[in-house]
Design an enzyme around this catalytic site. Structure first.
Site, mmCIF file in Angstrom:
data_model
loop_
_atom_site.group_PDB
_atom_site.id
_atom_site.type_symbol
_atom_site.label_atom_id
_atom_site.label_comp_id
_atom_site.label_asym_id
_atom_site.label_seq_id
_atom_site.Cartn_x
_atom_site.Cartn_y
_atom_site.Cartn_z
ATOM 1 N N GLY A 151 17.865 46.656 -9.164
ATOM 2 C CA GLY A 151 18.402 46.923 -7.187
ATOM 3 C C GLY A 151 19.056 47.949 -7.403
ATOM 4 O O GLY A 151 19.341 49.069 -6.115
ATOM 5 N N ASP A 201 23.919 47.968 -6.419
ATOM 6 C CA ASP A 201 23.223 48.074 -5.242
ATOM 7 C C ASP A 201 24.327 47.204 -4.535
ATOM 8 O O ASP A 201 24.224 47.603 -2.965
ATOM 9 C CB ASP A 201 21.589 47.279 -4.484
ATOM 10 C CG ASP A 201 21.809 46.103 -5.654
ATOM 11 O OD1 ASP A 201 22.611 45.508 -6.438
ATOM 12 O OD2 ASP A 201 20.557 45.619 -5.863
ATOM 13 N N ASP A 249 27.434 40.977 -3.071
ATOM 14 C CA ASP A 249 27.605 39.233 -2.356
ATOM 15 C C ASP A 249 29.074 38.124 -2.776
ATOM 16 O O ASP A 249 30.091 38.722 -1.700
ATOM 17 C CB ASP A 249 26.445 38.620 -2.419
ATOM 18 C CG ASP A 249 26.055 37.596 -1.148
ATOM 19 O OD1 ASP A 249 26.916 37.365 -0.466
ATOM 20 O OD2 ASP A 249 25.062 37.235 -1.267
ATOM 21 N N LYS A 307 29.037 42.910 0.977
ATOM 22 C CA LYS A 307 28.882 41.789 2.249
ATOM 23 C C LYS A 307 30.584 41.615 1.906
ATOM 24 O O LYS A 307 30.350 40.082 1.266
ATOM 25 C CB LYS A 307 27.791 41.057 1.778
ATOM 26 C CG LYS A 307 26.783 40.929 2.576
ATOM 27 C CD LYS A 307 25.674 39.659 1.569
ATOM 28 C CE LYS A 307 24.192 40.696 1.927
ATOM 29 N NZ LYS A 307 22.883 39.662 1.163
ATOM 30 N N PHE A 318 20.093 38.386 4.709
ATOM 31 C CA PHE A 318 19.508 39.357 3.810
ATOM 32 C C PHE A 318 19.105 40.982 3.352
ATOM 33 O O PHE A 318 18.373 41.273 5.442
ATOM 34 C CB PHE A 318 18.543 38.613 3.772
ATOM 35 C CG PHE A 318 17.853 38.333 1.994
ATOM 36 C CD1 PHE A 318 18.570 38.656 0.890
ATOM 37 C CD2 PHE A 318 16.871 39.387 2.420
ATOM 38 C CE1 PHE A 318 17.566 38.875 -1.092
ATOM 39 C CE2 PHE A 318 16.501 40.183 0.994
ATOM 40 C CZ PHE A 318 16.857 39.110 -0.481
ATOM 41 N N ASP A 343 15.462 44.339 -2.782
ATOM 42 C CA ASP A 343 13.845 43.934 -2.953
ATOM 43 C C ASP A 343 13.897 42.470 -2.252
ATOM 44 O O ASP A 343 15.047 41.979 -2.248
ATOM 45 C CB ASP A 343 13.329 43.566 -4.187
ATOM 46 C CG ASP A 343 14.502 42.204 -5.335
ATOM 47 O OD1 ASP A 343 14.787 42.189 -4.797
ATOM 48 O OD2 ASP A 343 13.368 41.171 -5.494
ATOM 49 N N ARG A 347 11.722 47.069 -2.453
ATOM 50 C CA ARG A 347 12.477 48.589 -3.122
ATOM 51 C C ARG A 347 11.879 50.072 -2.693
ATOM 52 O O ARG A 347 13.700 50.685 -2.512
ATOM 53 C CB ARG A 347 12.730 48.059 -4.465
ATOM 54 C CG ARG A 347 12.590 46.976 -4.995
ATOM 55 C CD ARG A 347 12.702 47.136 -6.905
ATOM 56 N NE ARG A 347 12.448 45.286 -7.196
ATOM 57 C CZ ARG A 347 14.279 44.729 -7.548
ATOM 58 N NH1 ARG A 347 15.016 45.148 -6.890
ATOM 59 N NH2 ARG A 347 13.658 43.846 -8.160
HETATM 60 P P1 5GP Z 1 26.569 38.044 -6.439
HETATM 61 O O1 5GP Z 1 27.141 37.483 -7.319
HETATM 62 O O2 5GP Z 1 27.708 39.701 -6.022
HETATM 63 O O3 5GP Z 1 26.921 36.934 -5.431
HETATM 64 O O4 5GP Z 1 25.339 38.771 -6.126
HETATM 65 C C1 5GP Z 1 24.928 39.741 -6.440
HETATM 66 C C2 5GP Z 1 23.735 40.140 -6.541
HETATM 67 O O5 5GP Z 1 22.252 39.806 -5.619
HETATM 68 C C3 5GP Z 1 22.792 41.453 -6.626
HETATM 69 O O6 5GP Z 1 22.977 42.367 -7.876
HETATM 70 C C4 5GP Z 1 21.206 41.376 -5.653
HETATM 71 O O7 5GP Z 1 20.715 41.121 -6.638
HETATM 72 C C5 5GP Z 1 21.539 40.194 -4.851
HETATM 73 N N1 5GP Z 1 21.518 39.991 -3.798
HETATM 74 C C6 5GP Z 1 23.610 39.690 -2.629
HETATM 75 N N2 5GP Z 1 22.806 40.342 -1.578
HETATM 76 C C7 5GP Z 1 21.364 40.101 -1.204
HETATM 77 C C8 5GP Z 1 20.554 40.738 0.058
HETATM 78 O O8 5GP Z 1 21.032 40.281 1.050
HETATM 79 N N3 5GP Z 1 19.624 41.341 -0.152
HETATM 80 C C9 5GP Z 1 18.972 41.262 -1.997
HETATM 81 N N4 5GP Z 1 17.522 41.981 -1.510
HETATM 82 N N5 5GP Z 1 19.521 40.923 -3.108
HETATM 83 C C10 5GP Z 1 21.058 40.543 -2.987
#
Ligand code: 5GP
Length: 189
Positions: free
Chosen positions: A57, A113, A116, A144, A165, A172, A178
């Site tokens: 990403g 990228d 979350d 987020k 999302f 993606d 992307r």
């Molecule tokens: P975390 O571990 O912080 O919950 O998630 C991080 C990863 O989840 C990011 O690197 C990405 O790959 C994916 N991700 C989280 N939210 C989104 C989103 O809104 N869109 C996309 N495409 N990927 C996301």
């Protein structure tokens, strides 16, 4: 920290049957990336930081960010298996692409990228410490913040966004989207 620019929802794209509406345009993204690049150039003056891009990403963000940095700097990439949050909690993570550079004593900037829940970043930071770097900072294009469950260190945040999302600019939906130069958000209306 910039709040996202509110853009009228007239521009939409359809990816794999889902509709997404424009959320951050190219101008807004590039302006913010330029600001972060300038900040990094100032902070690391006299040093040679190494940017570590977390694949896939971050590829577009890291390419623009590196061009916005006007001091000597290096780049490498790291790719982990992707099981969502499970990739952290289950311990079933494996490296799909190792970091080639020797990171001992280096000033690392992790480039992501999106953050979350923060679980991926927590895992990444823990693993990075094992290389005994001189310092570690984190740059993420998107945060987020309402969804973040762990207190992770985020030094450079492009935009704080709602818990929805998003795709585009490297992010993606089922490996597609992307290539969009803007960021789009799932149109739940
Ligand atoms: P975390 O571990 O912080 O919950 O998630 C991080 C990863 O989840 C990011 O690197 C990405 O790959 C994916 N991700 C989280 N939210 C989104 C989103 O809104 N869109 C996309 N495409 N990927 C996301």
């Amino acid at each position: 920290m910039s709040e996202p620019t509110v853009i009228p929802a007239e521009k939409t794209v359809e990816i794999r049957g889902e509709r997404f509406r424009l959320f951050l345009d190219e101008t807004a993204i590039q302006a913010r990336v330029a600001e972060i690049g300038a900040e990094i150039s100032h902070t690391y003056e006299g040093q040679v930081p190494i940017l570590i891009g977390v694949l896939n990403g971050s590829f577009m963000f890291i390419a623009d960010l590196m061009r916005a940095i006007d001091i000597p700097c290096e780049i490498d990439f790291w790719k982990l298996s992707s099981y969502g949050a499970e990739k952290v909690s289950s311990g079933r993570v494996h490296e799909l692409k190792k970091i080639d550079a020797d990171l001992e004593g280096r000033h690392i900037i992790i480039v992501e990228d999106i953050v979350d829940t923060g679980l991926s970043m927590q895992y990444i930071l823990d693993r990075m410490q094992e290389h005994n770097p001189a310092s570690i900072r984190v740059a993420t294009l998107l945060h987020k913040h309402e969804a973040t469950r762990v207190d992770v260190q985020l030094d450079y945040v492009g935009f704080r966004i709602p818990h929805l999302f998003v795709i585009g600019y490297g992010l993606d939906y089922g490996q597609q989207g992307r290539n969009l130069p803007e960021i789009y958000i799932l149109d739940d209306a």
